[in-house]
Write an enzyme that holds these catalytic residues in place. Sequence first.
Site, PDB file in Angstrom:
ATOM      1  N   HIS A   1       0.962  -1.290  -0.402  1.00 22.42           N
ATOM      2  CA  HIS A   1      -0.072   0.399   0.392  1.00 22.42           C
ATOM      3  C   HIS A   1       1.132   1.209  -0.628  1.00 22.42           C
ATOM      4  O   HIS A   1       0.837   2.136  -1.241  1.00 22.42           O
ATOM      5  CB  HIS A   1      -0.848  -0.299   1.050  1.00 22.42           C
ATOM      6  CG  HIS A   1      -2.247   1.497   0.701  1.00 22.42           C
ATOM      7  ND1 HIS A   1      -2.489   1.416  -0.064  1.00 22.42           N
ATOM      8  CD2 HIS A   1      -1.729   2.092   1.825  1.00 22.42           C
ATOM      9  CE1 HIS A   1      -3.276   2.568   0.018  1.00 22.42           C
ATOM     10  NE2 HIS A   1      -3.389   2.709   1.678  1.00 22.42           N
TER      11      HIS A   1
ATOM     12  N   GLU B   1     -10.374  -4.851   4.656  1.00 21.89           N
ATOM     13  CA  GLU B   1     -10.793  -3.038   3.960  1.00 21.89           C
ATOM     14  C   GLU B   1     -11.483  -2.896   2.974  1.00 21.89           C
ATOM     15  O   GLU B   1     -11.164  -5.092   2.418  1.00 21.89           O
ATOM     16  CB  GLU B   1      -9.409  -2.470   3.466  1.00 21.89           C
ATOM     17  CG  GLU B   1      -8.470  -2.238   2.611  1.00 21.89           C
ATOM     18  CD  GLU B   1      -8.279  -2.029   1.211  1.00 21.89           C
ATOM     19  OE1 GLU B   1      -9.364  -1.567   0.967  1.00 21.89           O
ATOM     20  OE2 GLU B   1      -7.240  -2.127   1.213  1.00 21.89           O
TER      21      GLU B   1
ATOM     22  N   ASP C   1      -5.224  -0.592   5.013  1.00 24.85           N
ATOM     23  CA  ASP C   1      -5.439  -0.769   3.440  1.00 24.85           C
ATOM     24  C   ASP C   1      -4.121  -1.446   2.540  1.00 24.85           C
ATOM     25  O   ASP C   1      -3.269  -1.708   3.869  1.00 24.85           O
ATOM     26  CB  ASP C   1      -4.927   0.165   3.240  1.00 24.85           C
ATOM     27  CG  ASP C   1      -7.017   1.129   2.815  1.00 24.85           C
ATOM     28  OD1 ASP C   1      -7.497   0.506   3.636  1.00 24.85           O
ATOM     29  OD2 ASP C   1      -6.377   2.540   3.077  1.00 24.85           O
TER      30      ASP C   1
END
Length: 630
Positions: free
Chosen positions: A156, A202, A177
């Site tokens: 990420h 997520e 994330d």
Amino acid sequence: MSDIKVVPLGAGQDVGRSCILVTIQGKNLMLDCGIHMGYNDERKFPDFSYIAPKGPYTEHIDCLIISHFHLDHCGALPYFTEVKGYDGPIYMTHPTKAICPILLEDYAKIAEKRYNKSLFDSESIKKCMEKVITIGLHQTVRVDADIEIKAYYAGHVLGAAMFLIRVGSQSIVYTGDYNMTPDRHLGAAWIDKCQPDLLITESTYASTIRDSKRCREREFLKKIHDTVEKGGKVLIPVFALGRAQELCILLETFWERMNLQAPIYFSAGMTEKANFFYKLFISWTNEKIKKTYDRRNMFEFKHIKSLDWSYVDQPGPMVVFATPGMLHAGSSLQIFKRWAEDENNMVIIPGYCVQGTVGNKILSGSKEVDIEHKVVKVKLAVEYLSFSAHADAKGIMQLIRYIEPMNVMLVHGEVKKMEFLKTQIKIHYNLDSYYPPNGKTEYITCPPRMSIDLSLHVLAKNLAEKSAMAIQSKKPCLQNDIPIQGVLVCKDNGSMQLLEQNQTCSEFGILDHEMKFHHVISYDMGHGFTIDQCTEIIFNLVCKTISKYNPVQKIANTISVCFSTISISLYEKENAKRNPSCSIEIFWSFKDDEIANCLIGHLKANEAMFMASKQEEFIGLKPIPGFSSL
């Protein structure tokens, strides 16, 4: 075992202000503490009143975990600690702690300038960060006597982590994330096969499967090239660290290869800051960056210069990377306002934009937007090319398949996408999924787990049997082809262990006793069959019946079923010369009782066929329906 209680204070059926409150075995954990980019009032913050109407919050929260430095995951942290008074432990990785205060400072300045009110000041940010405890990758930290957390690489952005949290015998994984595919500067997310009671993941791109990355990159470069060739300007709104570096590396390489002269600019100061942090935390980048760093720093760009505001209104083509990424404030919004009414220009949105932001409005097709009480007509070309570093539907399913959770909760996504993903999870993995809205409490019932130590004797025996089966069948032995068998022993301290039978007898000083069975079937041997021919017929019959899972061996007139106690012996009956017949003796022990009885039933069912005129008819005998599953 108690239920796991989860209530989203933010990011429930929404993207923004991530904040998940989890209660597990009496311990209260807060996962992330972000702000919502689409609001400028109290809705910007998570609903802390759920924890306690007016506070204090420290006595209600045992620990707070921040997954990464994006503001929708950490933006409310100084407000929660310095305004609301939370004084408990806060955990995040080293890069996250280093970068968080810089982004918080920028956000506070933009908010004060635009709305004439300060959410928090520099001193509040400093005091907040002093409360932070850093955690390294794969490091296990004990918060107190009951809570244990471990960080895993999430991809990420630099420093992003997934967290495994154990409280007593229960565990959860919170992803924040994450990205399941590597990119030009970061690696893919990785975590142990930890089999948690609950996975909180997520779901930003829960219904999307991205196309080829190379196709996206080619389209991105073509659109920029075509626009600057005709003299237009290209605005690329990005967040300071993350996709910005990914796209800068891509554009730098293209400019060098094509020998292009149009200038490329980045928001002032951010290239220097980004380069410093990537150099400081080089171990968090992908293998290619780490291996080539000594020869060439990929984050030192030749063609990308710092942006001076005097350049924005200059004529001629240019490409500008400006922050932030959703066109909700800052330099990206100001540049958009100046360039929006020129149809030769283009804005490329490379990531997700939450509802309420200018980025979301123009992606929805709005031709007029209100920016600082002024209506701006949108005439420039608007393009969306997702370079977002979130896991897509395929990546989320891949994570679920790998870590094998007992339950799944979807957060940080849109409700329609969550509904779609819930259906897919049920179809493919038969798991229950939850996606509660903000403020709704969800109780996750988890069946108790029993921990059993496996004796090395039992494991060695099982592996030996699997190896022998693989050799016999000339194909790999599947994991569950042979069940692990042993004696389950409960010790005085409550622990349980699976022991091999002989080991149990030796350890407890008891005699080994095994119940064995014996059964005889007689067949008439018509048409001049010999005992050897009868053995061949019975051997083929047994093979077709049970050899799918248990190889069968024949030595002389004895047939053995491998990995079992079943043995079959054939001999010609004495004093039966006028009416020759053979006796089939079957021996087995209690553990193979079921399969032996089925085999006996099959042999009896085919007794009439034994007297057939042609031996070939026996070779084609079919097994009893359903028996092969044994």
